[in-house]
Enzyme design. Structure first.
Site, PDB file in Angstrom:
ATOM      1  N   ASP A  43      15.897  -5.897 -79.014  1.00 32.53           N
ATOM      2  CA  ASP A  43      15.115  -6.083 -80.238  1.00 32.53           C
ATOM      3  C   ASP A  43      15.977  -6.811 -81.265  1.00 32.53           C
ATOM      4  O   ASP A  43      16.715  -6.193 -82.021  1.00 32.53           O
ATOM      5  CB  ASP A  43      14.652  -4.728 -80.775  1.00 32.53           C
ATOM      6  CG  ASP A  43      13.736  -4.879 -81.993  1.00 32.53           C
ATOM      7  OD1 ASP A  43      13.693  -5.983 -82.579  1.00 32.53           O
ATOM      8  OD2 ASP A  43      13.074  -3.899 -82.358  1.00 32.53           O
ATOM      9  N   HIS A 103      16.939  -6.486 -88.849  1.00 30.58           N
ATOM     10  CA  HIS A 103      17.940  -5.468 -88.529  1.00 30.58           C
ATOM     11  C   HIS A 103      19.385  -5.977 -88.646  1.00 30.58           C
ATOM     12  O   HIS A 103      20.314  -5.191 -88.437  1.00 30.58           O
ATOM     13  CB  HIS A 103      17.699  -4.937 -87.110  1.00 30.58           C
ATOM     14  CG  HIS A 103      16.331  -4.380 -86.915  1.00 30.58           C
ATOM     15  ND1 HIS A 103      15.893  -3.255 -87.569  1.00 30.58           N
ATOM     16  CD2 HIS A 103      15.288  -4.803 -86.144  1.00 30.58           C
ATOM     17  CE1 HIS A 103      14.646  -3.002 -87.207  1.00 30.58           C
ATOM     18  NE2 HIS A 103      14.258  -3.927 -86.360  1.00 30.58           N
ATOM     19  N   ILE A 145      17.735  -2.838 -91.920  1.00 29.70           N
ATOM     20  CA  ILE A 145      17.363  -1.466 -91.590  1.00 29.70           C
ATOM     21  C   ILE A 145      17.658  -1.160 -90.122  1.00 29.70           C
ATOM     22  O   ILE A 145      17.780  -2.064 -89.284  1.00 29.70           O
ATOM     23  CB  ILE A 145      15.873  -1.193 -91.886  1.00 29.70           C
ATOM     24  CG1 ILE A 145      14.960  -2.023 -90.957  1.00 29.70           C
ATOM     25  CG2 ILE A 145      15.555  -1.472 -93.338  1.00 29.70           C
ATOM     26  CD1 ILE A 145      13.492  -1.677 -91.079  1.00 29.70           C
ATOM     27  N   GLY A 201      13.582   1.676 -85.770  1.00 32.61           N
ATOM     28  CA  GLY A 201      12.925   2.971 -85.696  1.00 32.61           C
ATOM     29  C   GLY A 201      13.135   3.652 -84.357  1.00 32.61           C
ATOM     30  O   GLY A 201      13.340   4.874 -84.279  1.00 32.61           O
TER      31      GLY A 201
END
Length: 267
Positions: free
Chosen positions: A171, A176, A191, A194
């Site tokens: 990902d 990110h 961030i 998740g």
């Protein structure tokens, strides 16, 4: 294309390959310590079931690329994983993906992308602003927080470099890693994924359930707010028969709600 017409759309089949190096890198990325040899040493390796999600990330990405939603504004709303049998240390997985449902939330739509193979079934719920209002059903409500005080509580420290490490598993969304991309998305800095947060929580949860993290058989969680690398996460859990229900918060703000985990406990 109108949103209801995406329902049932075939996203294709892909064969993905991995080896023990990928599985070990994943375990380290979600917080396994070097002392857990059955997660980080090839001679004893048990593959974490959540590793499967990194091999299937292509499916929700493919739906966005096909034009179902704006990839710049859509967010990963929740995740489900059901494990049929343990993943091998290395090999090939033949994955089949489809759009199982499209829910109408009024100002947004939620696309449910299901990926299946012999080892697992996983569902991504993608929240897409601006795609609702087509007259469809709203879909199921989120799981409510359990009543009563938690049966267990613990804290989990994420690492400043964790997102940079986790993105090597597949990902590579810029949100990110790139501060400019994060700012464009309304975030003060990059961030944490998740799915990294959700998987990291399962490691201490398993220990408190008297199970091994590789014994995970079911997992659910809704991503309520972002987690930043380096955050300390407070996890509260409730026993519910064979399930552990849980929520996670950072500085009092819920970041994962509606959590549910079930482990295969061996004696």
């Amino acid at each position: 294309m109108d949103q209801p017409q995406w329902r049932g759309r075939d996203l294709g089949t892909r064969t993905v390959r991995y080896d023990d190096r990928d599985a070990i890198l994943y375990a380290l990325a979600v917080g396994a310590p070097a002392t857990d040899l059955d997660l980080v040493f090839e001679e004893r390796l048990r593959v974490l079931p959540t590793f499967a999600l990194t091999r299937a990330q292509w499916a929700p990405d493919a739906l966005g690329e096909a034009g179902a939603f704006d990839v710049a504004t859509a967010v990963h709303g929740s995740q489900r994983l059901r494990v049929h049998r343990p993943l091998p240390k290395e090999g090939e997985l033949e994955l089949t993906a489809r759009v199982a449902e499209v829910w109408d939330k009024g100002t947004a739509a939620v696309f449910e992308v299901v990926v299946e193979c012999a080892y697992f079934a996983a569902t991504w719920s993608i929240f897409a602003p601006g795609r609702g209002g087509f007259g469809g059903e709203r879909g199921p409500s989120a799981r409510a927080r359990p009543d009563g005080p938690p049966d267990l509580e613990f804290t989990l420290d994420t690492e400043p470099e964790q997102a940079a490490l986790y993105r090597l598993l597949g990902d590579r969304h810029h949100l990110h890693i790139d501060p400019e991309a994060a700012k464009a998305a309304g975030m003060p800095r990059p961030i944490l994924h998740g799915l990294c947060t959700l998987a990291a929580i399962t490691l201490p949860l398993a220990r408190r359930a008297g199970a091994h993290p590789a014994g995970l058989v079911a997992l659910d969680g809704r991503f309520a707010a972002p987690v930043f690398p380096g955050d300390r996460i407070h996890v509260s859990g409730w026993n519910d028969g064979e399930d552990l229900l849980f929520e996670a918060a950072v500085d009092g703000t819920t970041v994962i709600s509606g959590g549910r985990a079930q482990f295969r406990v061996t004696t």
